[in-house]
Design an enzyme around this catalytic site. Structure first.
Site, PDB file in Angstrom:
ATOM      1  N   CYS A  15     -50.170  25.785  37.653  1.00  0.00           N
ATOM      2  CA  CYS A  15     -51.278  25.257  37.336  1.00  0.00           C
ATOM      3  C   CYS A  15     -51.603  23.969  38.037  1.00  0.00           C
ATOM      4  O   CYS A  15     -50.851  23.549  38.903  1.00  0.00           O
ATOM      5  CB  CYS A  15     -51.131  25.067  35.799  1.00  0.00           C
ATOM      6  SG  CYS A  15     -50.110  24.182  35.111  1.00  0.00           S
ATOM      7  N   ASN A  18     -48.938  21.229  35.646  1.00  0.00           N
ATOM      8  CA  ASN A  18     -47.805  21.425  35.413  1.00  0.00           C
ATOM      9  C   ASN A  18     -47.295  20.922  34.014  1.00  0.00           C
ATOM     10  O   ASN A  18     -46.212  20.675  33.648  1.00  0.00           O
ATOM     11  CB  ASN A  18     -46.685  21.322  36.036  1.00  0.00           C
ATOM     12  CG  ASN A  18     -45.339  22.046  36.156  1.00  0.00           C
ATOM     13  OD1 ASN A  18     -44.328  21.498  36.381  1.00  0.00           O
ATOM     14  ND2 ASN A  18     -45.260  23.094  35.311  1.00  0.00           N
ATOM     15  N   CYS A  20     -49.305  21.901  30.919  1.00  0.00           N
ATOM     16  CA  CYS A  20     -49.920  22.741  29.922  1.00  0.00           C
ATOM     17  C   CYS A  20     -49.832  24.166  29.961  1.00  0.00           C
ATOM     18  O   CYS A  20     -48.878  24.879  29.091  1.00  0.00           O
ATOM     19  CB  CYS A  20     -51.473  22.611  29.658  1.00  0.00           C
ATOM     20  SG  CYS A  20     -52.109  20.783  29.054  1.00  0.00           S
ATOM     21  N   ARG A  21     -50.511  24.623  30.825  1.00  0.00           N
ATOM     22  CA  ARG A  21     -50.308  26.261  30.945  1.00  0.00           C
ATOM     23  C   ARG A  21     -49.159  26.883  31.620  1.00  0.00           C
ATOM     24  O   ARG A  21     -48.498  27.847  31.151  1.00  0.00           O
ATOM     25  CB  ARG A  21     -51.627  26.702  31.802  1.00  0.00           C
ATOM     26  CG  ARG A  21     -52.982  26.628  31.126  1.00  0.00           C
ATOM     27  CD  ARG A  21     -54.134  26.687  32.079  1.00  0.00           C
ATOM     28  NE  ARG A  21     -54.123  25.531  32.897  1.00  0.00           N
ATOM     29  CZ  ARG A  21     -55.003  25.388  34.070  1.00  0.00           C
ATOM     30  NH1 ARG A  21     -55.843  26.487  34.021  1.00  0.00           N
ATOM     31  NH2 ARG A  21     -54.878  24.485  34.865  1.00  0.00           N
ATOM     32  N   SER A  22     -48.906  26.346  32.797  1.00  0.00           N
ATOM     33  CA  SER A  22     -47.475  26.787  33.661  1.00  0.00           C
ATOM     34  C   SER A  22     -46.463  26.606  32.977  1.00  0.00           C
ATOM     35  O   SER A  22     -45.370  27.428  32.877  1.00  0.00           O
ATOM     36  CB  SER A  22     -47.649  26.419  35.094  1.00  0.00           C
ATOM     37  OG  SER A  22     -47.439  24.960  35.199  1.00  0.00           O
ATOM     38  N   ASP A 130     -58.335  25.935  30.986  1.00  0.00           N
ATOM     39  CA  ASP A 130     -57.093  24.699  30.898  1.00  0.00           C
ATOM     40  C   ASP A 130     -57.413  23.850  29.595  1.00  0.00           C
ATOM     41  O   ASP A 130     -58.413  23.341  29.302  1.00  0.00           O
ATOM     42  CB  ASP A 130     -57.489  23.740  31.765  1.00  0.00           C
ATOM     43  CG  ASP A 130     -56.534  22.730  32.333  1.00  0.00           C
ATOM     44  OD1 ASP A 130     -55.657  22.391  31.315  1.00  0.00           O
ATOM     45  OD2 ASP A 130     -56.489  22.176  33.337  1.00  0.00           O
TER      46      ASP A 130
HETATM   47  P1  4NP Z   1     -52.368  22.177  33.342  1.00  0.00           P
HETATM   48  O1  4NP Z   1     -53.692  20.974  32.571  1.00  0.00           O
HETATM   49  O2  4NP Z   1     -52.847  22.292  34.552  1.00  0.00           O
HETATM   50  O3  4NP Z   1     -52.592  23.374  32.528  1.00  0.00           O
HETATM   51  O4  4NP Z   1     -51.087  21.412  33.210  1.00  0.00           O
HETATM   52  C1  4NP Z   1     -54.052  19.928  33.035  1.00  0.00           C
HETATM   53  C2  4NP Z   1     -52.901  18.770  33.176  1.00  0.00           C
HETATM   54  C3  4NP Z   1     -53.266  17.310  33.422  1.00  0.00           C
HETATM   55  C4  4NP Z   1     -54.314  17.307  34.352  1.00  0.00           C
HETATM   56  C5  4NP Z   1     -55.162  18.247  34.317  1.00  0.00           C
HETATM   57  C6  4NP Z   1     -54.845  19.535  33.959  1.00  0.00           C
HETATM   58  N1  4NP Z   1     -54.706  15.819  34.660  1.00  0.00           N
HETATM   59  O5  4NP Z   1     -55.940  15.837  35.123  1.00  0.00           O
HETATM   60  O6  4NP Z   1     -53.789  15.231  34.659  1.00  0.00           O
END
Ligand code: 4NP
Length: 163
Positions: A15, A18, A20-22, A130
């Site tokens: 994702c 790394n 939240c989703r993955s 997300d």
């Molecule tokens: P993820 O969510 O891709 O599902 O882990 C996010 C986590 C952090 C950020 C963006 C999306 N960020 O911009 O820090």
């Protein structure tokens, strides 16, 4: 990722951050794989397109939903995807169109990159939204679980990964 042999199928969830989703997908998929007694045959990891959160545990929202489901997550730490991951892993499975575009730019020619929702064709979503922005971790869990079940069915049906 645990020790692996040459015959293992290797799955990398990706994702943006790394956190939240993955990592949620990694933990859910590992639980499903263990339930089927396939832990010695399928290696699992996750990574982010970006490295902003490298070394951090998953987001509190992901930890909460995994804890509620009784799915272990204590050892998960974020890392950024590397070029070697594209040869190391049989299945690169990302979460949304934006991830897919970024990964296709990085992937060697001919390497297939999947979206998790490719493996849940009964659902209308093609992206796992997300929750870092939407806050809907419970909904994301439902999508991730459906995709992980479909992915495991696919791997079991195919045995050797498609390229
Ligand atoms: P993820 O969510 O891709 O599902 O882990 C996010 C986590 C952090 C950020 C963006 C999306 N960020 O911009 O820090």
């Amino acid at each position: 990722m645990r020790e692996r042999s040459l015959s293992m199928i290797r799955v990398l969830f990706v994702c943006l951050g790394n956190i939240c989703r993955s990592p949620m997908a990694e933990a859910v998929f590992r639980r499903l794989v263990e339930e089927k007694g396939l832990a010695e045959q399928i290696a699992i990891d996750s990574a982010g397109i970006g490295g902003w959160h490298a070394g951090e545990p998953p987001h509190a929202g992901t930890r909460k939903v995994l804890s509620e489901k009784g799915i272990p997550h204590d050892t998960l730490r974020a890392r950024q995807i590397t070029p070697a991951d594209f040869t190391e892993f049989d299945y690169i499975v990302c979460m949304d169109e934006e991830n897919l575009s970024a990964l296709k730019r990085m992937a060697p020619p001919g390497k297939t990159v999947y979206r998790l929702m490719d493996f849940a064709p009964h659902l209308p979503e093609s992206d796992v939204e997300d929750p870092y922005y939407t806050g809907r971790f419970d909904y994301v869990y439902q999508l991730v679980e459906a995709g992980c079940r479909g992915l495991l069915d696919h791997i079991q049906a195919n045995k050797s990964p498609s390229k």
